[in-house]
Design a protein around this motif. Structure first.
Motif, PDB file in Angstrom:
ATOM      1  N   ALA A 199       0.565   3.000  -7.478  1.00 46.90           N
ATOM      2  CA  ALA A 199       0.980   2.106  -8.418  1.00 46.90           C
ATOM      3  C   ALA A 199       1.663   0.766  -8.026  1.00 46.90           C
ATOM      4  N   THR A 200       2.268   0.876  -6.964  1.00 40.59           N
ATOM      5  CA  THR A 200       2.998  -0.281  -6.499  1.00 40.59           C
ATOM      6  C   THR A 200       2.775  -0.381  -4.963  1.00 40.59           C
ATOM      7  N   ALA A 201       3.120  -1.403  -4.316  1.00 39.85           N
ATOM      8  CA  ALA A 201       3.238  -1.783  -2.906  1.00 39.85           C
ATOM      9  C   ALA A 201       4.240  -0.802  -2.263  1.00 39.85           C
ATOM     10  N   GLU A 202       5.368  -0.453  -2.887  1.00 39.77           N
ATOM     11  CA  GLU A 202       6.413   0.316  -2.219  1.00 39.77           C
ATOM     12  C   GLU A 202       5.746   1.931  -2.096  1.00 39.77           C
ATOM     13  N   LEU A 203       5.038   2.267  -3.067  1.00 40.17           N
ATOM     14  CA  LEU A 203       4.574   3.640  -3.160  1.00 40.17           C
ATOM     15  C   LEU A 203       3.487   3.826  -2.227  1.00 40.17           C
ATOM     16  N   LEU A 204       2.572   2.628  -2.000  1.00 34.61           N
ATOM     17  CA  LEU A 204       1.485   2.416  -0.915  1.00 34.61           C
ATOM     18  C   LEU A 204       2.023   2.809   0.527  1.00 34.61           C
ATOM     19  N   MET A 205       3.102   1.919   0.592  1.00 35.85           N
ATOM     20  CA  MET A 205       3.874   1.963   1.728  1.00 35.85           C
ATOM     21  C   MET A 205       4.474   3.511   2.391  1.00 35.85           C
ATOM     22  N   ARG A 206       5.011   4.050   1.195  1.00 41.04           N
ATOM     23  CA  ARG A 206       5.640   5.423   1.640  1.00 41.04           C
ATOM     24  C   ARG A 206       4.430   6.455   1.704  1.00 41.04           C
ATOM     25  N   SER A 207       3.206   6.118   0.669  1.00 40.77           N
ATOM     26  CA  SER A 207       2.059   7.136   1.302  1.00 40.77           C
ATOM     27  C   SER A 207       1.570   7.117   2.641  1.00 40.77           C
ATOM     28  N   ARG A 208       1.487   5.688   3.027  1.00 34.74           N
ATOM     29  CA  ARG A 208       0.910   5.443   4.431  1.00 34.74           C
ATOM     30  C   ARG A 208       1.949   6.131   5.505  1.00 34.74           C
TER      31      ARG A 208
ATOM     32  N   TRP B 223      -6.053  -0.025   4.345  1.00 32.54           N
ATOM     33  CA  TRP B 223      -5.834  -0.983   5.114  1.00 32.54           C
ATOM     34  C   TRP B 223      -6.582  -1.909   4.660  1.00 32.54           C
ATOM     35  N   ASP B 224      -6.174  -3.109   4.350  1.00 30.41           N
ATOM     36  CA  ASP B 224      -7.294  -4.431   4.025  1.00 30.41           C
ATOM     37  C   ASP B 224      -8.239  -4.518   4.922  1.00 30.41           C
ATOM     38  N   PRO B 225      -9.427  -4.513   4.228  1.00 32.44           N
ATOM     39  CA  PRO B 225     -10.577  -4.879   5.342  1.00 32.44           C
ATOM     40  C   PRO B 225     -10.755  -6.037   6.174  1.00 32.44           C
ATOM     41  N   THR B 226      -9.816  -6.933   5.876  1.00 30.00           N
ATOM     42  CA  THR B 226      -9.842  -8.127   6.626  1.00 30.00           C
ATOM     43  C   THR B 226      -9.087  -7.994   7.971  1.00 30.00           C
TER      44      THR B 226
ATOM     45  N   GLY C  83       5.242  -6.749  -5.428  1.00 31.60           N
ATOM     46  CA  GLY C  83       4.571  -5.620  -5.287  1.00 31.60           C
ATOM     47  C   GLY C  83       4.376  -4.582  -6.612  1.00 31.60           C
ATOM     48  N   GLY C  84       4.865  -5.213  -7.610  1.00 34.54           N
ATOM     49  CA  GLY C  84       5.029  -4.269  -8.746  1.00 34.54           C
ATOM     50  C   GLY C  84       3.671  -4.188  -9.534  1.00 34.54           C
ATOM     51  N   LEU C  85       3.822  -3.496 -10.727  1.00 31.39           N
ATOM     52  CA  LEU C  85       2.626  -2.956 -11.548  1.00 31.39           C
ATOM     53  C   LEU C  85       1.883  -4.164 -11.778  1.00 31.39           C
ATOM     54  N   LEU C  86       2.239  -5.266 -12.194  1.00 33.23           N
ATOM     55  CA  LEU C  86       1.286  -6.264 -12.848  1.00 33.23           C
ATOM     56  C   LEU C  86       1.405  -7.426 -11.676  1.00 33.23           C
TER      57      LEU C  86
ATOM     58  N   ASN D 250      -9.577  -5.246  -5.099  1.00 31.11           N
ATOM     59  CA  ASN D 250     -10.476  -4.413  -6.249  1.00 31.11           C
ATOM     60  C   ASN D 250      -9.523  -3.690  -6.990  1.00 31.11           C
ATOM     61  N   GLY D 251      -8.370  -4.144  -7.274  1.00 35.74           N
ATOM     62  CA  GLY D 251      -7.325  -3.416  -8.057  1.00 35.74           C
ATOM     63  C   GLY D 251      -6.370  -2.502  -7.513  1.00 35.74           C
ATOM     64  N   LEU D 252      -6.569  -2.128  -6.274  1.00 32.00           N
ATOM     65  CA  LEU D 252      -5.957  -1.282  -5.419  1.00 32.00           C
ATOM     66  C   LEU D 252      -4.967  -1.871  -4.399  1.00 32.00           C
ATOM     67  N   TRP D 253      -3.735  -1.292  -4.320  1.00 30.74           N
ATOM     68  CA  TRP D 253      -2.878  -1.865  -3.028  1.00 30.74           C
ATOM     69  C   TRP D 253      -3.589  -1.507  -1.668  1.00 30.74           C
TER      70      TRP D 253
END
Length: 128
Positions: free
Chosen positions: A31-40, A56-59, A84-87, A118-121
């Motif tokens: 849901a947030t950039a931090e949560l993505l970083m933690r999951s990575r 990982w960003d396609p670019t 990096g928040g919800l909105l 596309n809506g996903l971090w």
């Protein structure tokens, strides 16, 4: 070896199966950039290359990723975030990741950039 009942490597206090394991399996998205970083970080810890490439960003994503099986990720410290928040559409996460390699202790200090695709971090790159 990390199992679904093990503490999640991300450090949030839940079991791996109920925390980052859900994202790795595709049951949920960050849901947030931090949560993505933690999951990575957790994906590095469990060796989930597919998840790392998928988030990982396609670019900036490499064609392939080889993880060093000698590295054992031991602890994550989130030092700060911007955006990096919800909105929000972009954000950074500063962290320190501790690991062992060949019996020696190391740490990686990084300020990572994230954006929504596309809506996903997704992970973009590290700020130099």
């Amino acid at each position: 070896m990390i199992t679904t009942a093990s503490p999640c490597p991300c450090g949030l206090g839940n079991s791996y199966g109920d925390c980052c394991g859900r994202a790795h399996r595709g049951d949920t998205t960050a849901a947030t950039a931090e949560l993505l970083m933690r999951s990575r970080y957790s994906a590095f810890a469990v060796g989930d290359v597919d998840y790392l490439l998928r988030t990982w960003d396609p670019t900036t994503r490499p064609a392939e990723l080889d993880l060093d099986p000698a590295q054992r990720w031991t602890r994550l410290e989130v030092l700060g975030t911007t955006g990096g928040g919800l909105l929000q559409r972009e954000g950074t996460v500063e962290f320190r990741a501790h690991y062992l390699d060949g019996g020696q202790r190391f740490d990686l200090h990084e300020n990572s950039r994230f954006r929504r695709d596309n809506g996903l971090w997704v992970y973009l790159d590290a700020v130099v």
